[in-house]
Motif scaffolding. Structure first.
Motif, PDB file in Angstrom:
ATOM      1  N   ASN A  66      -6.858  12.245   3.706  1.00 57.73           N
ATOM      2  CA  ASN A  66      -5.890  11.398   4.387  1.00 57.73           C
ATOM      3  C   ASN A  66      -6.610  10.519   5.402  1.00 57.73           C
ATOM      4  O   ASN A  66      -7.452  10.980   6.160  1.00 57.73           O
ATOM      5  CB  ASN A  66      -4.851  12.266   5.099  1.00 57.73           C
ATOM      6  N   GLY A  67      -6.256   9.234   5.396  1.00 57.31           N
ATOM      7  CA  GLY A  67      -6.874   8.295   6.326  1.00 57.31           C
ATOM      8  C   GLY A  67      -8.228   7.781   5.896  1.00 57.31           C
ATOM      9  O   GLY A  67      -8.933   7.145   6.682  1.00 57.31           O
ATOM     10  N   SER A  68      -8.626   8.019   4.645  1.00 51.12           N
ATOM     11  CA  SER A  68      -9.960   7.620   4.189  1.00 51.12           C
ATOM     12  C   SER A  68     -10.054   6.139   3.853  1.00 51.12           C
ATOM     13  O   SER A  68     -11.153   5.599   3.748  1.00 51.12           O
ATOM     14  CB  SER A  68     -10.358   8.442   2.963  1.00 51.12           C
ATOM     15  N   GLY A  69      -8.917   5.469   3.641  1.00 56.25           N
ATOM     16  CA  GLY A  69      -8.938   4.052   3.303  1.00 56.25           C
ATOM     17  C   GLY A  69      -8.483   3.737   1.896  1.00 56.25           C
ATOM     18  O   GLY A  69      -8.529   2.575   1.471  1.00 56.25           O
ATOM     19  N   LYS A  70      -8.010   4.740   1.136  1.00 52.87           N
ATOM     20  CA  LYS A  70      -7.594   4.498  -0.253  1.00 52.87           C
ATOM     21  C   LYS A  70      -6.454   3.466  -0.321  1.00 52.87           C
ATOM     22  O   LYS A  70      -6.535   2.485  -1.058  1.00 52.87           O
ATOM     23  CB  LYS A  70      -7.126   5.797  -0.920  1.00 52.87           C
ATOM     24  N   THR A  71      -5.388   3.726   0.429  1.00 54.32           N
ATOM     25  CA  THR A  71      -4.228   2.839   0.378  1.00 54.32           C
ATOM     26  C   THR A  71      -4.583   1.459   0.898  1.00 54.32           C
ATOM     27  O   THR A  71      -4.156   0.437   0.331  1.00 54.32           O
ATOM     28  CB  THR A  71      -3.068   3.440   1.192  1.00 54.32           C
ATOM     29  N   ASN A 130      -4.188  -2.050  -1.189  1.00 56.55           N
ATOM     30  CA  ASN A 130      -3.369  -3.149  -0.665  1.00 56.55           C
ATOM     31  C   ASN A 130      -4.188  -4.423  -0.482  1.00 56.55           C
ATOM     32  O   ASN A 130      -3.673  -5.533  -0.678  1.00 56.55           O
ATOM     33  CB  ASN A 130      -2.725  -2.741   0.656  1.00 56.55           C
ATOM     34  N   CYS A 131      -5.455  -4.288  -0.126  1.00 59.04           N
ATOM     35  CA  CYS A 131      -6.310  -5.462  -0.035  1.00 59.04           C
ATOM     36  C   CYS A 131      -6.595  -6.046  -1.421  1.00 59.04           C
ATOM     37  O   CYS A 131      -6.592  -7.266  -1.609  1.00 59.04           O
ATOM     38  CB  CYS A 131      -7.621  -5.109   0.670  1.00 59.04           C
ATOM     39  N   MET A 132      -6.825  -5.181  -2.403  1.00 60.92           N
ATOM     40  CA  MET A 132      -7.046  -5.663  -3.767  1.00 60.92           C
ATOM     41  C   MET A 132      -5.841  -6.434  -4.295  1.00 60.92           C
ATOM     42  O   MET A 132      -5.977  -7.430  -4.999  1.00 60.92           O
ATOM     43  CB  MET A 132      -7.385  -4.497  -4.699  1.00 60.92           C
ATOM     44  N   GLY A 142       0.314  -3.890 -12.715  1.00 65.46           N
ATOM     45  CA  GLY A 142       1.451  -3.016 -12.476  1.00 65.46           C
ATOM     46  C   GLY A 142       1.127  -2.038 -11.360  1.00 65.46           C
ATOM     47  O   GLY A 142      -0.021  -1.618 -11.212  1.00 65.46           O
ATOM     48  N   VAL A 143       2.142  -1.686 -10.576  1.00 64.44           N
ATOM     49  CA  VAL A 143       1.967  -0.759  -9.461  1.00 64.44           C
ATOM     50  C   VAL A 143       3.031   0.327  -9.548  1.00 64.44           C
ATOM     51  O   VAL A 143       4.227   0.022  -9.632  1.00 64.44           O
ATOM     52  CB  VAL A 143       2.055  -1.474  -8.098  1.00 64.44           C
ATOM     53  N   VAL A 144       2.596   1.583  -9.543  1.00 60.60           N
ATOM     54  CA  VAL A 144       3.509   2.725  -9.499  1.00 60.60           C
ATOM     55  C   VAL A 144       3.269   3.427  -8.170  1.00 60.60           C
ATOM     56  O   VAL A 144       2.282   4.144  -8.009  1.00 60.60           O
ATOM     57  CB  VAL A 144       3.276   3.685 -10.677  1.00 60.60           C
ATOM     58  N   PRO A 145       4.147   3.220  -7.172  1.00 59.96           N
ATOM     59  CA  PRO A 145       3.899   3.767  -5.843  1.00 59.96           C
ATOM     60  C   PRO A 145       4.154   5.264  -5.779  1.00 59.96           C
ATOM     61  O   PRO A 145       4.804   5.847  -6.648  1.00 59.96           O
ATOM     62  CB  PRO A 145       4.900   2.999  -4.963  1.00 59.96           C
TER      63      PRO A 145
END
Length: 314
Positions: A39-44, A48-50, A80-83
């Protein structure tokens, strides 16, 4: 194979906090690429930047061999994005939801009707088309979420923890569906905290933390990066401190812990680990029950690379 995703030297700051620290990523066409991190590693943030949902301070993002920008709707139609959270309209039926999200990419009604039919069949919701989302089980709601994200037949799909809080049957159906999308030509970026899923379906994996890449490669390559070669577990009941110390001092034993009558030893790669552990226990007069040995898992890799301390939620 050509790179579908190419991220170079990406930097994203929130004031003094560096969320992405010169982050690089390359994903080839037809891969299921696992993006892992605490958690908090920067994945999301990286995703979002991509997708150009967040501006960034430095670096470049290229998708399908072209520069990505907020106004590149020609590229966004191919994504496509599956949140992680189920994001559908409660007042619409299953079919109406899929049709609505598909309409954002496909204006032609005839073509869209065909795409919606295919998406409904793909996720196995034929018997639920007239249901509203609140009437669906957790697994069915997840499958609806997937259908809404893939109905327009995207070439690049981001799955953000799509199997959270679903039963094993639904999880298997979702993972099988993701593999079918890959087989049909899609490229998949997959995030999850379920390491066994990533190990099962991903062709390559990146482990990131602090906005930086810590390790990447195939699962087998990642396993070879860590010191642990296998885990030896022995049922011993009560174990004298001297016997435990005998095991801990063996040449290839990294750690040895006694928990609820089981001695768990993390060992370096060696052909004699199991024999050495058993000999040390027998010489100390320990009563031995069941014994088994396991190779390292992706979870072991993840914990050794990122640490074992608890993290705050993202």
């Amino acid at each position: 194979m050509a790179d579908i995703v190419s991220v170079k030297n990406l930097v994203k700051r929130y004031g003094e906090l560096v969320a992405l620290d010169h982050f690089d990523l390359r994903i080839a066409q037809g891969e299921i690429f696992g993006l892992l991190g605490p958690n908090g590693s920067g994945k999301t943030t990286s995703i979002n930047c991509m997708l150009q949902l967040l501006p960034y301070d430095k670096g470049s993002v290229r998708l399908f061999g072209q520069d990505m920008a907020p106004g590149r709707y020609d590229l966004k139609r191919r994504i496509g994005v599956v949140p992680q959270q189920v994001a559908v309209f409660e007042e619409l039926t299953v079919r109406e939801n899929i049709d609505y999200f598909c309409s954002l990419y496909e204006p032609d009604r005839t073509r869209r009707r065909q795409l919606v039919d295919e998406a409904v069949e793909f996720v196995g919701l034929q018997d639920f088309c007239r249901f509203r989302p609140q009437k669906l089980s957790g697994g069915l709601a997840r499958r609806l979420n997937i259908a809404c994200g893939i109905a327009h037949r995207p070439e690049l799909i981001f799955f953000d923890e799509p199997t959270v809080a679903v039963d094993p049957q639904s999880r298997n159906a979702i993972l099988d569906g993701i593999c079918r999308l890959r087989d049909e030509g899609a490229t998949v970026v997959y995030t999850s905290h379920y390491m066994e899923e990533v190990e099962q379906i991903c062709s390559r994996v990146m482990i990131m933390d602090g906005g930086r890449t810590l390790a990447q490669g195939t699962v087998d390559e990642l396993k070879r990066m860590i010191s642990m070669g296998e885990k030896v577990t022995v049922e011993v009941g009560d174990l004298a401190p001297a016997a435990l110390e005998n095991v801990r001092t063996l040449p290839h034993v990294l750690t040895a812990e006694l928990d609820s009558g089981q001695l768990v030893c993390s060992c370096e790669a060696s052909p004699h680990n199991l024999v050495d552990v058993l000999d040390a226990l027998r010489s100390a007069g320990a009563a031995i029950g069941r014994v088994w040995s396991e190779p390292p898992t992706l979870n072991d890799v993840f914990l050794e690379i990122t640490g074992r301390e608890l993290r705050d939620q993202e």
